[in-house]
Design a protein around this motif. Structure first.
Motif, PDB file in Angstrom:
ATOM      1  N   VAL A   8      40.290  33.473  49.019  1.00 41.36           N
ATOM      2  CA  VAL A   8      38.678  33.353  49.827  1.00 41.36           C
ATOM      3  C   VAL A   8      38.633  34.937  50.573  1.00 41.36           C
ATOM      4  CG1 VAL A   8      37.351  32.303  51.298  1.00 41.36           C
ATOM      5  CG2 VAL A   8      39.024  30.857  50.005  1.00 41.36           C
ATOM      6  N   CYS A   9      37.332  35.056  50.191  1.00 43.41           N
ATOM      7  CA  CYS A   9      36.530  36.171  51.025  1.00 43.41           C
ATOM      8  C   CYS A   9      35.209  35.659  51.307  1.00 43.41           C
ATOM      9  CB  CYS A   9      36.679  37.547  50.281  1.00 43.41           C
ATOM     10  SG  CYS A   9      35.603  37.745  48.758  1.00 43.41           S
ATOM     11  N   ALA A  10      34.462  36.753  51.399  1.00 48.51           N
ATOM     12  CA  ALA A  10      32.961  36.314  51.754  1.00 48.51           C
ATOM     13  C   ALA A  10      32.072  36.065  50.613  1.00 48.51           C
ATOM     14  CB  ALA A  10      32.127  37.402  52.688  1.00 48.51           C
ATOM     15  N   GLY A  11      31.925  36.930  49.684  1.00 49.80           N
ATOM     16  CA  GLY A  11      31.035  36.921  48.713  1.00 49.80           C
ATOM     17  C   GLY A  11      31.522  36.717  47.381  1.00 49.80           C
ATOM     18  N   ASN A  12      33.029  36.646  47.261  1.00 48.25           N
ATOM     19  CA  ASN A  12      33.695  36.379  45.799  1.00 48.25           C
ATOM     20  C   ASN A  12      33.408  37.253  44.961  1.00 48.25           C
ATOM     21  OD1 ASN A  12      34.275  33.685  43.417  1.00 48.25           O
ATOM     22  ND2 ASN A  12      35.661  35.148  44.470  1.00 48.25           N
ATOM     23  N   ILE A  13      33.120  38.602  45.036  1.00 51.09           N
ATOM     24  CA  ILE A  13      32.766  39.434  44.071  1.00 51.09           C
ATOM     25  C   ILE A  13      33.621  40.836  44.263  1.00 51.09           C
ATOM     26  CG2 ILE A  13      30.323  38.832  43.639  1.00 51.09           C
ATOM     27  CD1 ILE A  13      29.534  41.220  45.000  1.00 51.09           C
ATOM     28  N   CYS A  14      34.309  41.097  45.229  1.00 48.50           N
ATOM     29  CA  CYS A  14      35.324  42.187  45.446  1.00 48.50           C
ATOM     30  C   CYS A  14      36.485  41.990  45.822  1.00 48.50           C
ATOM     31  CB  CYS A  14      34.505  43.093  46.608  1.00 48.50           C
ATOM     32  SG  CYS A  14      32.980  43.959  46.371  1.00 48.50           S
ATOM     33  N   ARG A  15      36.847  41.512  47.027  1.00 49.50           N
ATOM     34  CA  ARG A  15      38.291  41.393  47.371  1.00 49.50           C
ATOM     35  C   ARG A  15      38.904  39.958  46.661  1.00 49.50           C
ATOM     36  NH1 ARG A  15      37.094  41.480  53.535  1.00 49.50           N
ATOM     37  NH2 ARG A  15      35.320  40.332  52.807  1.00 49.50           N
ATOM     38  N   SER A  16      38.569  38.957  46.913  1.00 55.03           N
ATOM     39  CA  SER A  16      39.089  37.579  46.455  1.00 55.03           C
ATOM     40  C   SER A  16      39.038  37.694  44.743  1.00 55.03           C
ATOM     41  CB  SER A  16      38.266  36.418  46.932  1.00 55.03           C
ATOM     42  OG  SER A  16      37.193  36.235  46.507  1.00 55.03           O
ATOM     43  N   PRO A  17      38.262  38.173  44.103  1.00 54.25           N
ATOM     44  CA  PRO A  17      38.501  38.185  42.609  1.00 54.25           C
ATOM     45  C   PRO A  17      39.554  39.515  42.464  1.00 54.25           C
ATOM     46  CG  PRO A  17      36.208  39.113  43.032  1.00 54.25           C
ATOM     47  CD  PRO A  17      36.881  38.455  44.514  1.00 54.25           C
ATOM     48  N   THR A  18      39.561  40.308  43.207  1.00 53.31           N
ATOM     49  CA  THR A  18      40.612  41.362  42.917  1.00 53.31           C
ATOM     50  C   THR A  18      42.255  40.792  43.236  1.00 53.31           C
ATOM     51  OG1 THR A  18      39.332  43.344  43.525  1.00 53.31           O
ATOM     52  CG2 THR A  18      41.638  43.717  43.577  1.00 53.31           C
ATOM     53  N   ALA A  19      42.144  40.342  44.376  1.00 57.47           N
ATOM     54  CA  ALA A  19      43.682  39.408  44.816  1.00 57.47           C
ATOM     55  C   ALA A  19      43.725  38.459  43.713  1.00 57.47           C
ATOM     56  CB  ALA A  19      43.319  38.900  46.231  1.00 57.47           C
ATOM     57  N   GLU A  20      42.899  37.523  43.219  1.00 60.88           N
ATOM     58  CA  GLU A  20      43.213  36.815  42.368  1.00 60.88           C
ATOM     59  C   GLU A  20      43.719  37.127  41.065  1.00 60.88           C
ATOM     60  OE1 GLU A  20      40.747  33.881  39.227  1.00 60.88           O
ATOM     61  OE2 GLU A  20      39.499  34.687  40.824  1.00 60.88           O
ATOM     62  N   TYR A  21      43.236  38.228  40.539  1.00 64.15           N
ATOM     63  CA  TYR A  21      43.702  38.559  39.177  1.00 64.15           C
ATOM     64  C   TYR A  21      44.908  39.351  39.472  1.00 64.15           C
ATOM     65  CZ  TYR A  21      39.808  37.051  36.650  1.00 64.15           C
ATOM     66  OH  TYR A  21      38.830  36.016  36.129  1.00 64.15           O
ATOM     67  N   VAL A  22      45.204  40.117  40.711  1.00 71.32           N
ATOM     68  CA  VAL A  22      46.312  40.858  40.773  1.00 71.32           C
ATOM     69  C   VAL A  22      47.584  39.744  40.925  1.00 71.32           C
ATOM     70  CG1 VAL A  22      47.695  42.020  42.578  1.00 71.32           C
ATOM     71  CG2 VAL A  22      45.371  42.919  41.865  1.00 71.32           C
ATOM     72  N   LEU A  23      47.189  38.717  41.644  1.00 74.12           N
ATOM     73  CA  LEU A  23      48.143  37.627  41.883  1.00 74.12           C
ATOM     74  C   LEU A  23      48.573  37.029  40.617  1.00 74.12           C
ATOM     75  CD1 LEU A  23      47.662  35.519  45.295  1.00 74.12           C
ATOM     76  CD2 LEU A  23      49.633  36.651  44.349  1.00 74.12           C
ATOM     77  N   LYS A  24      47.563  36.785  39.730  1.00 77.28           N
ATOM     78  CA  LYS A  24      47.840  36.342  38.385  1.00 77.28           C
ATOM     79  C   LYS A  24      48.956  37.089  37.626  1.00 77.28           C
ATOM     80  CE  LYS A  24      43.558  33.532  37.515  1.00 77.28           C
ATOM     81  NZ  LYS A  24      42.259  33.489  36.957  1.00 77.28           N
ATOM     82  N   SER A  25      48.525  38.404  37.834  1.00 80.15           N
ATOM     83  CA  SER A  25      49.332  39.399  36.922  1.00 80.15           C
ATOM     84  C   SER A  25      50.760  39.263  37.671  1.00 80.15           C
ATOM     85  CB  SER A  25      48.564  40.536  37.224  1.00 80.15           C
ATOM     86  OG  SER A  25      49.942  41.666  36.643  1.00 80.15           O
ATOM     87  N   LYS A  26      50.933  39.141  38.993  1.00 78.42           N
ATOM     88  CA  LYS A  26      52.341  39.229  39.489  1.00 78.42           C
ATOM     89  C   LYS A  26      52.866  37.945  39.252  1.00 78.42           C
ATOM     90  CE  LYS A  26      51.022  42.811  42.887  1.00 78.42           C
ATOM     91  NZ  LYS A  26      52.173  43.709  42.359  1.00 78.42           N
TER      92      LYS A  26
END
Length: 144
Positions: A8-26
């Motif tokens: 979770v972040c504020a707008g769900n367009i920068c930080r949280s999607p980046t972390a979502e996809y990085v975590l999915k990869s890892k």
């Protein structure tokens, strides 16, 4: 251990999607579902173009992402919730008391580092945030 993670972040367009996809990869092949949402989401919007560009440079494709607003179902159905800033943790747990005890800073294992918002900032700001997110996700890997 955990079967689902909500970032979770504020707008769900920068930080949280980046972390979502990085975590999915890892976490590939570990059976952990990873999604993201925003406290004030830009619903239906794709990930920020700069965030996507930097992720692509690291072999991560976020083209499918669309912003979504946090809701009680997302809070209830995820084992762990990771947020970017202390104020996100406070806001989330105030809105959804059931999130207490399973909500943590993404930077928890990096001395409780907060991940700053790069929205509308320089390429360098986005690069710095990507590196923080990548390090934080690597630190979470052994716990998820």
């Amino acid at each position: 251990m955990f079967d689902s993670v909500l970032v979770v972040c504020a707008g769900n367009i920068c930080r949280s999607p980046t972390a979502e996809y990085v975590l999915k990869s890892k976490l590939q092949n570990k059976g952990v579902t990873v999604t993201s949402a925003g406290l004030t989401a830009l619903e239906g919007k794709p990930a920020d173009a700069t965030a996507q560009h930097i992720a692509e440079q690291h072999g991560i494709n976020m083209a499918e992402h669309r912003g979504q607003q946090i809701n009680s179902a997302l809070v209830q159905h995820n084992s762990v919730i990771l947020v970017m800033e202390q104020r996100h943790l406070t806001d989330l747990c105030t809105r959804y008391p059931q999130a207490r005890g399973k909500t943590f800073l993404l930077g928890k294992w990096l001395n409780d580092t907060e991940i700053p918002d790069p929205y509308r900032q320089s390429l360098e700001a986005f690069t710095h945030v990507y590196e923080l997110i990548d390090s934080a996700c690597s630190a979470w890997q052994k716990y998820l």
